[in-house]
Design an enzyme around this catalytic site. Structure first.
Site, PDB file in Angstrom:
ATOM      1  N   GLY A   1     -82.491  12.396 -21.712  1.00  0.00           N
ATOM      2  CA  GLY A   1     -82.996  12.198 -23.078  1.00  0.00           C
ATOM      3  C   GLY A   1     -82.947  10.713 -23.393  1.00  0.00           C
ATOM      4  O   GLY A   1     -82.912   9.881 -22.477  1.00  0.00           O
TER       5      GLY A   1
ATOM      6  N   ILE B   1     -80.541   8.699 -24.548  1.00  0.00           N
ATOM      7  CA  ILE B   1     -79.388   7.916 -24.067  1.00  0.00           C
ATOM      8  C   ILE B   1     -79.385   7.865 -22.538  1.00  0.00           C
ATOM      9  O   ILE B   1     -79.175   6.805 -21.940  1.00  0.00           O
ATOM     10  CB  ILE B   1     -78.065   8.495 -24.621  1.00  0.00           C
ATOM     11  CG1 ILE B   1     -78.067   8.423 -26.149  1.00  0.00           C
ATOM     12  CG2 ILE B   1     -76.863   7.739 -24.057  1.00  0.00           C
ATOM     13  CD1 ILE B   1     -76.932   9.189 -26.838  1.00  0.00           C
TER      14      ILE B   1
ATOM     15  N   ARG C   1     -84.151  20.259 -18.105  1.00  0.00           N
ATOM     16  CA  ARG C   1     -85.034  21.424 -18.245  1.00  0.00           C
ATOM     17  C   ARG C   1     -86.398  21.195 -17.619  1.00  0.00           C
ATOM     18  O   ARG C   1     -86.998  22.096 -17.074  1.00  0.00           O
ATOM     19  CB  ARG C   1     -85.153  21.823 -19.712  1.00  0.00           C
ATOM     20  CG  ARG C   1     -83.976  22.690 -20.137  1.00  0.00           C
ATOM     21  CD  ARG C   1     -84.043  23.030 -21.570  1.00  0.00           C
ATOM     22  NE  ARG C   1     -84.039  21.814 -22.374  1.00  0.00           N
ATOM     23  CZ  ARG C   1     -84.042  21.795 -23.686  1.00  0.00           C
ATOM     24  NH1 ARG C   1     -84.086  22.906 -24.361  1.00  0.00           N
ATOM     25  NH2 ARG C   1     -84.021  20.664 -24.350  1.00  0.00           N
TER      26      ARG C   1
ATOM     27  N   ARG D   1     -70.534  15.226 -24.387  1.00  0.00           N
ATOM     28  CA  ARG D   1     -69.580  16.048 -25.124  1.00  0.00           C
ATOM     29  C   ARG D   1     -68.552  16.603 -24.143  1.00  0.00           C
ATOM     30  O   ARG D   1     -68.888  16.974 -23.009  1.00  0.00           O
ATOM     31  CB  ARG D   1     -70.283  17.221 -25.810  1.00  0.00           C
ATOM     32  CG  ARG D   1     -70.961  16.847 -27.124  1.00  0.00           C
ATOM     33  CD  ARG D   1     -69.923  16.523 -28.211  1.00  0.00           C
ATOM     34  NE  ARG D   1     -70.507  16.181 -29.494  1.00  0.00           N
ATOM     35  CZ  ARG D   1     -70.804  14.936 -29.892  1.00  0.00           C
ATOM     36  NH1 ARG D   1     -70.585  13.897 -29.099  1.00  0.00           N
ATOM     37  NH2 ARG D   1     -71.297  14.723 -31.092  1.00  0.00           N
TER      38      ARG D   1
ATOM     39  N   GLU E   1     -60.694  17.108 -28.451  1.00  0.00           N
ATOM     40  CA  GLU E   1     -60.344  15.781 -29.006  1.00  0.00           C
ATOM     41  C   GLU E   1     -59.497  15.901 -30.260  1.00  0.00           C
ATOM     42  O   GLU E   1     -59.776  16.764 -31.087  1.00  0.00           O
ATOM     43  CB  GLU E   1     -61.631  15.019 -29.361  1.00  0.00           C
ATOM     44  CG  GLU E   1     -62.434  14.658 -28.150  1.00  0.00           C
ATOM     45  CD  GLU E   1     -63.762  13.976 -28.486  1.00  0.00           C
ATOM     46  OE1 GLU E   1     -63.956  13.582 -29.654  1.00  0.00           O
ATOM     47  OE2 GLU E   1     -64.583  13.854 -27.584  1.00  0.00           O
TER      48      GLU E   1
ATOM     49  N   HIS F   1     -63.689   8.230 -27.570  1.00  0.00           N
ATOM     50  CA  HIS F   1     -64.970   8.620 -28.180  1.00  0.00           C
ATOM     51  C   HIS F   1     -65.558   7.451 -28.985  1.00  0.00           C
ATOM     52  O   HIS F   1     -65.707   7.548 -30.212  1.00  0.00           O
ATOM     53  CB  HIS F   1     -64.800   9.863 -29.065  1.00  0.00           C
ATOM     54  CG  HIS F   1     -66.106  10.567 -29.333  1.00  0.00           C
ATOM     55  ND1 HIS F   1     -66.203  11.912 -29.552  1.00  0.00           N
ATOM     56  CD2 HIS F   1     -67.397  10.109 -29.427  1.00  0.00           C
ATOM     57  CE1 HIS F   1     -67.464  12.246 -29.768  1.00  0.00           C
ATOM     58  NE2 HIS F   1     -68.208  11.159 -29.690  1.00  0.00           N
TER      59      HIS F   1
HETATM   60  C1  DGY Z   1     -72.658  11.378 -31.841  1.00  0.00           C
HETATM   61  O1  DGY Z   1     -73.388  10.751 -32.597  1.00  0.00           O
HETATM   62  O2  DGY Z   1     -72.953  12.478 -31.380  1.00  0.00           O
HETATM   63  C2  DGY Z   1     -71.342  10.762 -31.520  1.00  0.00           C
HETATM   64  O3  DGY Z   1     -70.792  11.339 -30.398  1.00  0.00           O
HETATM   65  C3  DGY Z   1     -70.400  10.929 -32.690  1.00  0.00           C
HETATM   66  O4  DGY Z   1     -70.504  12.214 -33.154  1.00  0.00           O
END
Ligand code: DGY
Length: 324
Positions: free
Chosen positions: A159, A161, A182, A243, A272, A290
């Site tokens: 995606g 990022i 996918r 995540r 977390e 995070h």
């Molecule tokens: C996001 O934007 O998903 C970061 O991980 C913080 O929630």
């Protein structure tokens, strides 16, 4: 006659400039203590506010959303990931959900790159050594590590990022990019990035570095577990800025301590801020709190993006970043 202001509740402190604008336009309540709110406190926010603005640390569950006193009509999430919100129940209750995509792409990709370099080149370990006063000076076999340039990088979930990180790795470090997901991305999206689409198994078997960029869903929960880790090369490293739920963390601890893979760089965790037993004791993992999107510039932009969603809601216009 004064128009009644929309009630907006922030579950955490936001960058000051955005809080200020919110305060000028809305009846604003902020969790001044800036700690995670309890379910009871979140329930009270949902009963008071037209718009509640949660973050990743707020579990907006079916129970909370199903309560009779819920008044909220918009959950304007401060963040791109929204797996902490039960969007199905929100939609059943007529509550819209928005997120903040795009604005945190570069900052999060930077942290993925930081983790990749840090775990491969053992920089966190080296820093600890120097700070502990245990460095005895240079010698030819001291703290040897893994070179990154020219190696292969497998991206799970290309995606925004994943793509930004793949571009940094390919154009900056000459890395060969594979990706799974996918469906293959179009040439337009790849925009000159030579990235090869393949299945998950092949990606895990072929990559020197595997980086997770998929959302946390039922399908991706524990995607990385003892079986999939066993497919990776023993010299490979795992990077997770997506995540925590995507990785079975205790399986990862076992894989790292028994040499199934060489190392890992983690910014996110299953529970977390708690970490799986044994993780902090391992030298071959780099652990960050995070902080993928945690630049001042990006956190302001996230706030402004959430603000744009709230303003659109207040004006009865289409929500720019509606996800549920
Ligand atoms: C996001 O934007 O998903 C970061 O991980 C913080 O929630």
């Amino acid at each position: 006659m004064n128009k009644v202001k929309l009630r907006v509740a922030l579950t955490r402190r936001w960058p000051e400039s955005v809080e200020q604008v919110l305060g000028e336009h809305f009846d604003l309540r902020i969790n001044q203590e800036n700690r995670g709110m309890t379910q009871e406190e979140l329930g009270a926010a949902l009963a008071w506010a037209d718009v509640v603005c949660p973050t990743v640390t707020d579990a907006i569950t079916a129970d909370l959303l199903g309560a009779a006193q819920v008044k909220t009509k918009l959950l304007a999430n401060f963040g791109v990931g929204f797996n902490h919100i039960d969007t199905a129940t929100a939609s059943r209750r007529g509550i819209a959900v928005t997120n903040t995509p795009g604005v945190l792409t570069d900052a999060t990709a930077e942290i993925a790159l930081t983790l990749l370099l840090s775990t491969a080149r053992r920089t966190a370990e080296g820093e600890r050594l120097v700070r502990a006063g245990k460095w005895a000076g240079w010698h030819p076999t001291h703290m040897l590590s893994t070179q990154v340039s020219g190696k292969s990088l497998g991206i799970i979930g290309l995606g925004r990022i994943g793509l930004a990180f793949a571009r940094q790795a390919h154009f900056g470090l000459g890395m060969e990019v594979l990706y799974s997901g996918r469906r293959p991305q179009s040439a337009h999206v790849l925009d000159g990035l030579p990235a090869r689409y393949c299945g998950l198994e092949e990606l895990l078997e072929q990559s020197d570095f595997v980086s997770l960029h998929c959302p946390a869903t039922e399908q991706t929960r524990h995607l990385i577990n003892s079986e999939t880790l066993a497919l990776m090369k023993p010299e490979a490293h795992l990077i997770n800025t997506a995540r925590g739920d995507v990785v079975h963390e205790s399986d990862l601890v076992r894989a790292l301590s028994s040499g199934v893979i060489a190392g890992a760089g983690l910014d996110v965790y299953e529970a977390e801020p708690k970490l799986a037993k044994g993780l902090v004791e391992l030298a071959n993992v780099v652990l960050l709190p995070h902080m993928g999107s945690g630049t001042t510039q990006t956190r302001v932009a996230m706030g402004e993006c959430a603000l744009a969603n709230i303003r659109a809601f207040a004006a009865g216009e289409p929500l720019p970043n509606q996800v549920g």
